[in-house]
Design an enzyme around this catalytic site. Structure first.
Site, PDB file in Angstrom:
ATOM      1  N   HIS A  89       0.868  -1.203  -0.173  1.00  7.43           N
ATOM      2  CA  HIS A  89      -0.318  -0.402  -0.474  1.00  7.43           C
ATOM      3  C   HIS A  89       1.088   1.326  -0.427  1.00  7.43           C
ATOM      4  CE1 HIS A  89       0.962  -0.246   4.394  1.00  7.43           C
ATOM      5  NE2 HIS A  89       0.332   1.631   4.203  1.00  7.43           N
TER       6      HIS A  89
HETATM    7  C1  UD1 Z   1      -2.178   6.317   5.427  1.00  8.74           C
HETATM    8  C2  UD1 Z   1      -0.958   6.732   6.096  1.00  8.74           C
HETATM    9  C3  UD1 Z   1       0.121   5.628   5.526  1.00  8.74           C
HETATM   10  C4  UD1 Z   1       0.619   4.474   6.662  1.00  8.74           C
HETATM   11  C5  UD1 Z   1      -1.341   4.109   6.012  1.00  8.74           C
HETATM   12  C6  UD1 Z   1      -1.499   2.642   6.755  1.00  8.74           C
HETATM   13  C7  UD1 Z   1      -0.592   9.289   5.460  1.00  8.74           C
HETATM   14  C8  UD1 Z   1       0.581  10.300   3.972  1.00  8.74           C
HETATM   15  N1  UD1 Z   1      -0.228   7.780   5.032  1.00  8.74           N
HETATM   16  O1  UD1 Z   1      -1.429   5.835   3.776  1.00  8.74           O
HETATM   17  O2  UD1 Z   1       1.754   6.034   6.258  1.00  8.74           O
HETATM   18  O3  UD1 Z   1       0.895   3.281   6.824  1.00  8.74           O
HETATM   19  O4  UD1 Z   1      -2.684   4.802   6.338  1.00  8.74           O
HETATM   20  O5  UD1 Z   1      -2.705   1.907   6.095  1.00  8.74           O
HETATM   21  O6  UD1 Z   1      -0.854   9.618   6.808  1.00  8.74           O
HETATM   22  N2  UD1 Z   1      -9.148   4.553   1.457  1.00  8.74           N
HETATM   23  C9  UD1 Z   1     -10.506   3.965   1.043  1.00  8.74           C
HETATM   24  N3  UD1 Z   1     -10.758   4.315   2.685  1.00  8.74           N
HETATM   25  C10 UD1 Z   1     -10.567   3.643   3.587  1.00  8.74           C
HETATM   26  C11 UD1 Z   1      -9.441   4.958   3.307  1.00  8.74           C
HETATM   27  C12 UD1 Z   1      -8.274   5.615   2.671  1.00  8.74           C
HETATM   28  O7  UD1 Z   1     -11.184   4.138   0.066  1.00  8.74           O
HETATM   29  O8  UD1 Z   1     -10.574   3.998   4.779  1.00  8.74           O
HETATM   30  C13 UD1 Z   1      -8.767   5.416   0.025  1.00  8.74           C
HETATM   31  C14 UD1 Z   1      -8.865   6.520  -0.220  1.00  8.74           C
HETATM   32  O9  UD1 Z   1      -8.811   6.043  -1.742  1.00  8.74           O
HETATM   33  C15 UD1 Z   1      -7.319   7.344  -0.098  1.00  8.74           C
HETATM   34  C16 UD1 Z   1      -6.695   6.467  -0.025  1.00  8.74           C
HETATM   35  O10 UD1 Z   1      -7.043   5.581   0.126  1.00  8.74           O
HETATM   36  O11 UD1 Z   1      -7.630   8.540  -0.673  1.00  8.74           O
HETATM   37  C17 UD1 Z   1      -5.271   6.413   0.628  1.00  8.74           C
HETATM   38  O12 UD1 Z   1      -6.119   6.659   2.511  1.00  8.74           O
HETATM   39  P1  UD1 Z   1      -4.769   7.401   3.055  1.00  8.74           P
HETATM   40  O13 UD1 Z   1      -5.449   7.784   4.466  1.00  8.74           O
HETATM   41  O14 UD1 Z   1      -4.511   8.902   2.309  1.00  8.74           O
HETATM   42  O15 UD1 Z   1      -3.311   7.797   2.847  1.00  8.74           O
HETATM   43  P2  UD1 Z   1      -2.906   5.805   2.891  1.00  8.74           P
HETATM   44  O16 UD1 Z   1      -2.849   4.917   1.683  1.00  8.74           O
HETATM   45  O17 UD1 Z   1      -4.263   4.815   3.528  1.00  8.74           O
HETATM   46  N1  UDP Z   2      -4.075  -4.999   9.218  1.00  5.57           N
HETATM   47  C1  UDP Z   2      -5.018  -6.249   9.714  1.00  5.57           C
HETATM   48  N2  UDP Z   2      -5.705  -6.009   8.603  1.00  5.57           N
HETATM   49  C2  UDP Z   2      -5.025  -5.966   7.304  1.00  5.57           C
HETATM   50  C3  UDP Z   2      -3.811  -5.873   6.748  1.00  5.57           C
HETATM   51  C4  UDP Z   2      -3.630  -5.291   7.614  1.00  5.57           C
HETATM   52  O1  UDP Z   2      -5.192  -5.585  10.530  1.00  5.57           O
HETATM   53  O2  UDP Z   2      -6.212  -6.947   6.024  1.00  5.57           O
HETATM   54  C5  UDP Z   2      -3.012  -4.913  10.474  1.00  5.57           C
HETATM   55  C6  UDP Z   2      -1.916  -5.366  10.562  1.00  5.57           C
HETATM   56  O3  UDP Z   2      -1.512  -6.566  11.542  1.00  5.57           O
HETATM   57  C7  UDP Z   2      -0.701  -4.319  11.295  1.00  5.57           C
HETATM   58  C8  UDP Z   2      -1.383  -2.855  10.267  1.00  5.57           C
HETATM   59  O4  UDP Z   2      -2.717  -3.354   9.864  1.00  5.57           O
HETATM   60  O5  UDP Z   2      -1.118  -4.459  12.916  1.00  5.57           O
HETATM   61  C9  UDP Z   2      -0.327  -2.289   9.845  1.00  5.57           C
HETATM   62  O6  UDP Z   2      -1.196  -1.489   8.993  1.00  5.57           O
HETATM   63  P1  UDP Z   2      -0.772  -0.774   7.698  1.00  5.57           P
HETATM   64  O7  UDP Z   2       0.135  -1.923   6.884  1.00  5.57           O
HETATM   65  O8  UDP Z   2      -2.010  -0.208   6.835  1.00  5.57           O
HETATM   66  O9  UDP Z   2      -0.009   0.432   7.631  1.00  5.57           O
HETATM   67  P2  UDP Z   2       1.711   0.196   8.320  1.00  5.57           P
HETATM   68  O10 UDP Z   2       2.019   0.109   9.610  1.00  5.57           O
HETATM   69  O11 UDP Z   2       2.417   0.587   7.288  1.00  5.57           O
HETATM   70  O12 UDP Z   2       1.807   2.542   8.543  1.00  5.57           O
END
Ligand code: UD1
Ligand code: UDP
Length: 379
Positions: free
Chosen positions: A217
C-alpha cells in the site's frame, strides 16, 4: 491524568489498543482517556472492525475528515483537533506513528501548549520522499515525551540532539525513552485469541496449504505503474515457479490502482487458483494469516514487524526501512520493487532456519509508557 489520544489510520487504531487496554486493566484510577478519531480511514474494515475486535472504547469524537490531498486533509484535522483540545483541556496528547493524523495532532497541540507524547518516536528511513518521514520528524521535534520502540530509534533521537535522563520535561527540554513496541504487546496478547476466534484459514480454504502473505500500500509502490507491475510480475513468477498460494488482503488505495496493470496480469491475479486477493481483513484474521504463512512479502511498517514477532521471514518491498534491526538480524531483506530480487530472496528465505532475537521489548511497552506519564505528571 487526562490524556487525549488521536487515531485515524488503521495501524494507529491497532497501536492505541495496547495503551487503552493497559489503562483499563491497571490504571483506570489514575488515567482518563479521551479518544479522537480523525476519520482518515473510514471504511468499516479499515476502522470500526478494529474498535470492536480489539475492545477499544468508541471514540469520544470523530472528525470525519476522510480522504484528500495532504494539505487539505491535514488542515481539516488540525482545525478539528484544536477545537477538541480547547474543549477537553487534557494534560497531554498521545500520538502514534507517522501518518497525517499524527502530524495534525502534533501541530494542533504544540501551538496551544498541550504537551505532545509521541509513541513510535525516533524512527527514520532517511528518505524524505516518504510522507511518513516528514510526519515523524516534525512530530518528534515538537514532542515533550518521546517513546522509541527500538534502540536504533532511541539512538537516532540522541543524534538529533535529544538528551537522556531529562526531568521536568517540556517542549524545549524533552524527555526520550526506549520502551519496546506497543505492537508487540498487542501481538502477544491477541495471538491466542486469534487462534480461538479466527476462521480465516478455513474461509479461504487454506487448510494444509502453503501460502505467502502479501500486503502492498505504500504510495510510491501503488502510484507508480511501473513499480506496481514489477511487484505483481514478481508475485506471478513465484506462483508459477513454486506452485505456492498468494494471499493478498488489498488496501483500498491499492485496489484503486490495480487498473494500471495490464489485462494479462489482471486476468492472472483475478482468475488463477493460487491467487487469493481479498478485502482488508480484521486484526485477528491478519494475525492468523501471519502465523500460518510460509513467508511474508510486504511494504507495510507494521506487517514487517509482525512477521518478525511471529518468526516469519519478510521480503520488504522498499529501498530502505526504519525497522533496521529486522534486516540486521537476517530475518528480512529489502527487495525494493525488483522482481528478480523478489524471486531470488524468496528462494533464499523459503524454509530457511532463522533466529529471531527479542528486539521489540517484553510485551509491556504500554505499561512502561503509562508509568512514565503518571510519574512525570505527579512530579
Ligand atoms: C495512510 C498513511 C500511511 C499508513 C497507511 C496505513 C499518511 C500520509 N499515510 O496511508 O503512512 O501506512 O495509512 O494503512 O497518513 N481509502 C479508502 N477507504 C478508507 C481509507 C482510504 O477507500 O477507509 C482510500 C482513498 O482512496 C484514499 C486512499 O485510500 O484516498 C489513501 O488513503 P490515505 O489515508 O490518504 O493514505 P493511506 O495510503 O491509507
Ligand atoms: N492489518 C490488518 N488487516 C489487513 C492488513 C493489515 O489488520 O488486511 C494490520 C496489520 O496486522 C498491522 C497493521 O494493520 O497491525 C498495519 O497497518 P498498515 O499496513 O495499513 O500500515 P503501516 O503499518 O504500514 O503504517
Amino acid at each position: 491524568l487526562k490524556i487525549l489520544t488521536i487515531v485515524g489510520a488503521r495501524p494507529q487504531i491497532i497501536k492505541a489498543a495496547a495503551l487503552s487496554r493497559a489503562i483499563r486493566e491497571d490504571y483506570s484510577e489514575t488515567i482518563e482517556e479521551v479518544i479522537v478519531h480523525t476519520g482518515q480511514h473510514y471504511d468499516e474494515n479499515m476502522s470500526k472492525i478494529f474498535f470492536e475486535e480489539l475492545q477499544i472504547p468508541e471514540p469520544n469524537y470523530n472528525l470525519n475528515v476522510g480522504s484528500g490531498l495532504h494539505g487539505a486533509q491535514t488542515a481539516a484535522m488540525i482545525q478539528g483537533i484544536e477545537n477538541v483540545l480547547n474543549d477537553e483541556n487534557p494534560d497531554c496528547i498521545i500520538l502514534y506513528g507517522d501518518t497525517n493524523s499524527t502530524l495534525a495532532g502534533a501541530i494542533a497541540a504544540s501551538k496551544i501548549h498541550v504537551p505532545v507524547v509521541h509513541i513510535e518516536a525516533g524512527l527514520r528511513s532517511f528518505n524524505k520522499a516518504m510522507p511518513e518521514e516528514i510526519n515523524r520528524i516534525m512530530c518528534d521535534h515538537v514532542s515533550t515525551y518521546l517513546f522509541s520502540p527500538t534502540k536504533t530509534g532511541y539512538q537516532n533521537l540522541l543524534k538529533e540532539g535529544f538528551k537522556e535522563n531529562i526531568n521536568d520535561a517540556n517542549i524545549d527540554n524533552p524527555a526520550v525513552f526506549h520502551c519496546g513496541d506497543v505492537m508487540y504487546d498487542n501481538s502477544l496478547y491477541f495471538s491466542r485469541i486469534s487462534d480461538e476466534k479466527s476462521d480465516i484459514i478455513k474461509d479461504l480454504e487454506l487448510e494444509n496449504k502453503e501460502y505467502v502473505l502479501v500486503t502492498v500500500h505504500r504510495n510510491n509502490n501503488t502510484d507508480d505503474p511501473q513499480r506496481l507491475s514489477q511487484i505483481f510480475d514478481g508475485l506471478i513468477d513465484i506462483v508459477k515457479e513454486f506452485k505456492i498460494n498468494i494471499v493478498l488482503p488489498l488496501h483500498p488505495r491499492t485496489r484503486e490502482k490495480l487498473k494500471s496493470l495490464t489485462e494479462e496480469v489482471l486476468e492472472f491475479i483475478q482468475n488463477n487458483e493460487h491467487f487469493k486477493i481479498v478485502d482488508p481483513v480484521s486484526f485477528l484474521d491478519m494475525i492468523q494469516l501471519e502465523k500460518r504463512a510460509e513467508l511474508i512479502i510486504t511494504d507495510s511498517g507494521g506487517v514487517q514487524k509482525e512477521a518478525y514477532f511471529f518468526k516469519k521471514p519478510a521480503l520488504v518491498m522498499r529501498k530502505e526501512t526504519e525497522w533496521v534491526e529486522i534486516i540486521e538480524a537476517g530475518a528480512g531483506v529489502l527487495i525494493d520493487s525488483e522482481k528478480e530480487l523478489m524471486k531470488k530472496s524468496f528462494s533464499k528465505f523459503y524454509k530457511a532456519e532463522i533466529d529471531f532475537p527479542q528486539i521489540f521489548g517484553n510485551g509491556k511497552a504500554a505499561n512502561f509508557i503509562c508509568e512514565r506519564l503518571i510519574s512525570n505528571h505527579s512530579s
